[in-house]
Motif scaffolding. Structure first.
Motif, PDB file in Angstrom:
ATOM      1  N   GLY A 264      55.164 -17.843 -83.477  1.00 18.75           N
ATOM      2  CA  GLY A 264      55.881 -17.038 -82.509  1.00 18.75           C
ATOM      3  C   GLY A 264      55.666 -15.537 -82.656  1.00 18.75           C
ATOM      4  O   GLY A 264      55.931 -14.778 -81.721  1.00 18.75           O
ATOM      5  N   ARG A 265      55.230 -15.124 -83.814  1.00 21.02           N
ATOM      6  CA  ARG A 265      54.958 -13.710 -84.050  1.00 21.02           C
ATOM      7  C   ARG A 265      53.493 -13.539 -84.436  1.00 21.02           C
ATOM      8  O   ARG A 265      53.052 -14.066 -85.439  1.00 21.02           O
ATOM      9  CB  ARG A 265      55.857 -13.158 -85.156  1.00 21.02           C
ATOM     10  N   ILE A 266      52.777 -12.819 -83.601  1.00 21.58           N
ATOM     11  CA  ILE A 266      51.357 -12.548 -83.819  1.00 21.58           C
ATOM     12  C   ILE A 266      51.128 -11.063 -83.630  1.00 21.58           C
ATOM     13  O   ILE A 266      51.642 -10.455 -82.690  1.00 21.58           O
ATOM     14  CB  ILE A 266      50.480 -13.352 -82.833  1.00 21.58           C
ATOM     15  N   SER A 267      50.348 -10.475 -84.526  1.00 20.46           N
ATOM     16  CA  SER A 267      49.993  -9.058 -84.409  1.00 20.46           C
ATOM     17  C   SER A 267      48.518  -8.884 -84.734  1.00 20.46           C
ATOM     18  O   SER A 267      47.959  -9.637 -85.536  1.00 20.46           O
ATOM     19  CB  SER A 267      50.818  -8.193 -85.369  1.00 20.46           C
ATOM     20  N   TYR A 268      47.935  -7.871 -84.116  1.00 21.02           N
ATOM     21  CA  TYR A 268      46.540  -7.541 -84.356  1.00 21.02           C
ATOM     22  C   TYR A 268      46.397  -6.046 -84.641  1.00 21.02           C
ATOM     23  O   TYR A 268      47.167  -5.219 -84.150  1.00 21.02           O
ATOM     24  CB  TYR A 268      45.681  -7.861 -83.123  1.00 21.02           C
ATOM     25  N   ALA A 269      45.375  -5.706 -85.393  1.00 18.74           N
ATOM     26  CA  ALA A 269      44.987  -4.311 -85.522  1.00 18.74           C
ATOM     27  C   ALA A 269      44.429  -3.851 -84.177  1.00 18.74           C
ATOM     28  O   ALA A 269      43.813  -4.639 -83.447  1.00 18.74           O
ATOM     29  CB  ALA A 269      43.934  -4.151 -86.609  1.00 18.74           C
ATOM     30  N   ASP A 270      44.636  -2.595 -83.861  1.00 17.27           N
ATOM     31  CA  ASP A 270      44.149  -2.071 -82.576  1.00 17.27           C
ATOM     32  C   ASP A 270      42.637  -2.246 -82.440  1.00 17.27           C
ATOM     33  O   ASP A 270      42.128  -2.475 -81.334  1.00 17.27           O
ATOM     34  CB  ASP A 270      44.499  -0.594 -82.444  1.00 17.27           C
ATOM     35  N   SER A 271      41.937  -2.162 -83.545  1.00 14.77           N
ATOM     36  CA  SER A 271      40.474  -2.215 -83.511  1.00 14.77           C
ATOM     37  C   SER A 271      39.922  -3.581 -83.119  1.00 14.77           C
ATOM     38  O   SER A 271      38.749  -3.693 -82.757  1.00 14.77           O
ATOM     39  CB  SER A 271      39.897  -1.814 -84.872  1.00 14.77           C
ATOM     40  N   VAL A 272      40.756  -4.625 -83.177  1.00 12.40           N
ATOM     41  CA  VAL A 272      40.259  -5.972 -82.862  1.00 12.40           C
ATOM     42  C   VAL A 272      40.975  -6.602 -81.665  1.00 12.40           C
ATOM     43  O   VAL A 272      40.601  -7.701 -81.244  1.00 12.40           O
ATOM     44  CB  VAL A 272      40.369  -6.910 -84.079  1.00 12.40           C
ATOM     45  N   LYS A 273      41.979  -5.942 -81.134  1.00 11.32           N
ATOM     46  CA  LYS A 273      42.721  -6.495 -79.994  1.00 11.32           C
ATOM     47  C   LYS A 273      41.783  -6.788 -78.830  1.00 11.32           C
ATOM     48  O   LYS A 273      40.925  -5.970 -78.488  1.00 11.32           O
ATOM     49  CB  LYS A 273      43.799  -5.508 -79.539  1.00 11.32           C
ATOM     50  N   GLY A 274      41.967  -7.963 -78.260  1.00 13.22           N
ATOM     51  CA  GLY A 274      41.138  -8.365 -77.125  1.00 13.22           C
ATOM     52  C   GLY A 274      39.819  -8.992 -77.527  1.00 13.22           C
ATOM     53  O   GLY A 274      39.119  -9.555 -76.680  1.00 13.22           O
ATOM     54  N   ARG A 275      39.473  -8.907 -78.808  1.00  8.99           N
ATOM     55  CA  ARG A 275      38.201  -9.493 -79.278  1.00  8.99           C
ATOM     56  C   ARG A 275      38.445 -10.632 -80.272  1.00  8.99           C
ATOM     57  O   ARG A 275      37.666 -11.581 -80.332  1.00  8.99           O
ATOM     58  CB  ARG A 275      37.333  -8.421 -79.935  1.00  8.99           C
ATOM     59  N   PHE A 276      39.479 -10.513 -81.083  1.00  4.09           N
ATOM     60  CA  PHE A 276      39.785 -11.513 -82.112  1.00  4.09           C
ATOM     61  C   PHE A 276      41.037 -12.283 -81.716  1.00  4.09           C
ATOM     62  O   PHE A 276      41.960 -11.724 -81.107  1.00  4.09           O
ATOM     63  CB  PHE A 276      40.035 -10.851 -83.457  1.00  4.09           C
ATOM     64  N   THR A 277      41.066 -13.561 -82.110  1.00  5.27           N
ATOM     65  CA  THR A 277      42.243 -14.394 -81.873  1.00  5.27           C
ATOM     66  C   THR A 277      42.585 -15.153 -83.140  1.00  5.27           C
ATOM     67  O   THR A 277      41.729 -15.854 -83.691  1.00  5.27           O
ATOM     68  CB  THR A 277      41.996 -15.394 -80.738  1.00  5.27           C
ATOM     69  N   ILE A 278      43.833 -15.014 -83.580  1.00  7.39           N
ATOM     70  CA  ILE A 278      44.311 -15.758 -84.745  1.00  7.39           C
ATOM     71  C   ILE A 278      45.088 -16.973 -84.262  1.00  7.39           C
ATOM     72  O   ILE A 278      45.817 -16.899 -83.270  1.00  7.39           O
ATOM     73  CB  ILE A 278      45.173 -14.864 -85.670  1.00  7.39           C
ATOM     74  N   SER A 279      44.917 -18.083 -84.956  1.00  7.11           N
ATOM     75  CA  SER A 279      45.649 -19.301 -84.610  1.00  7.11           C
ATOM     76  C   SER A 279      45.863 -20.104 -85.881  1.00  7.11           C
ATOM     77  O   SER A 279      45.276 -19.800 -86.926  1.00  7.11           O
ATOM     78  CB  SER A 279      44.878 -20.119 -83.571  1.00  7.11           C
ATOM     79  N   ARG A 280      46.693 -21.122 -85.786  1.00  9.62           N
ATOM     80  CA  ARG A 280      46.955 -21.945 -86.964  1.00  9.62           C
ATOM     81  C   ARG A 280      47.194 -23.382 -86.563  1.00  9.62           C
ATOM     82  O   ARG A 280      47.592 -23.677 -85.434  1.00  9.62           O
ATOM     83  CB  ARG A 280      48.118 -21.386 -87.771  1.00  9.62           C
ATOM     84  N   ASP A 281      46.992 -24.256 -87.530  1.00 11.45           N
ATOM     85  CA  ASP A 281      47.263 -25.685 -87.375  1.00 11.45           C
ATOM     86  C   ASP A 281      48.085 -26.086 -88.590  1.00 11.45           C
ATOM     87  O   ASP A 281      47.531 -26.304 -89.679  1.00 11.45           O
ATOM     88  CB  ASP A 281      45.947 -26.457 -87.297  1.00 11.45           C
ATOM     89  N   ASN A 282      49.381 -26.178 -88.428  1.00 10.50           N
ATOM     90  CA  ASN A 282      50.256 -26.460 -89.576  1.00 10.50           C
ATOM     91  C   ASN A 282      50.063 -27.864 -90.121  1.00 10.50           C
ATOM     92  O   ASN A 282      50.341 -28.112 -91.292  1.00 10.50           O
ATOM     93  CB  ASN A 282      51.709 -26.204 -89.213  1.00 10.50           C
TER      94      ASN A 282
END
Length: 124
Positions: A56-74
């Motif tokens: 529910g909480r995701i954050s990115y560095a400004d330098s990677v926003k729009g290019r990188f995507t973080i996800s997880r599989d618990n």
């Protein structure tokens, strides 16, 4: 103690994509925030992205926003970093980190567990 293992690094041309993966070496029942940091030669380790236990909480560095995507599989206790439109300045060792207090923070000192890192090299 939680040991994290990263995989998926490598050499890619500028504009290309890579997917990094990270998972604990043994099953853990801790509700961990998971994050990615990176460290380029001669530079400080910097925050890249973080995701809370429930996603529910995701954050990115400004330098990677729009290019990188973080996800997880618990179910697999795994976290992923999909990197697209890679630039030479993304070249670094990428580290997976985990926080047992599930803070989803950007500060390096909030993370209790670290992987050994995986090299990402982007050629121009």
């Amino acid at each position: 103690q939680v040991q994290l293992v990263e995989s998926g690094g490598g050499l890619v041309e500028a504009g290309g994509s890579l997917r990094l993966s990270c998972a604990p070496s043994a099953r853990t029942y801790l509700t961990l925030t998971m994050a990615w940091f990176r460290q380029a030669p001669g530079k400080e380790r910097e925050f890249v992205a973080t995701i809370s236990w429930n996603g529910g909480r995701i954050s990115y560095a400004d330098s990677v926003k729009g290019r990188f995507t973080i996800s997880r599989d618990n179910a697999k206790s795994a976290v992923y970093l999909q990197m697209s439109s890679l630039k030479p300045e993304d070249t670094a060792v990428y580290y997976c980190a985990a926080d047992r207090y599930d803070l989803a923070a950007k500060e390096r000192n909030k993370y209790n567990y670290w992987g050994q890192g995986t090299q990402v090299t982007v050629s121009s």
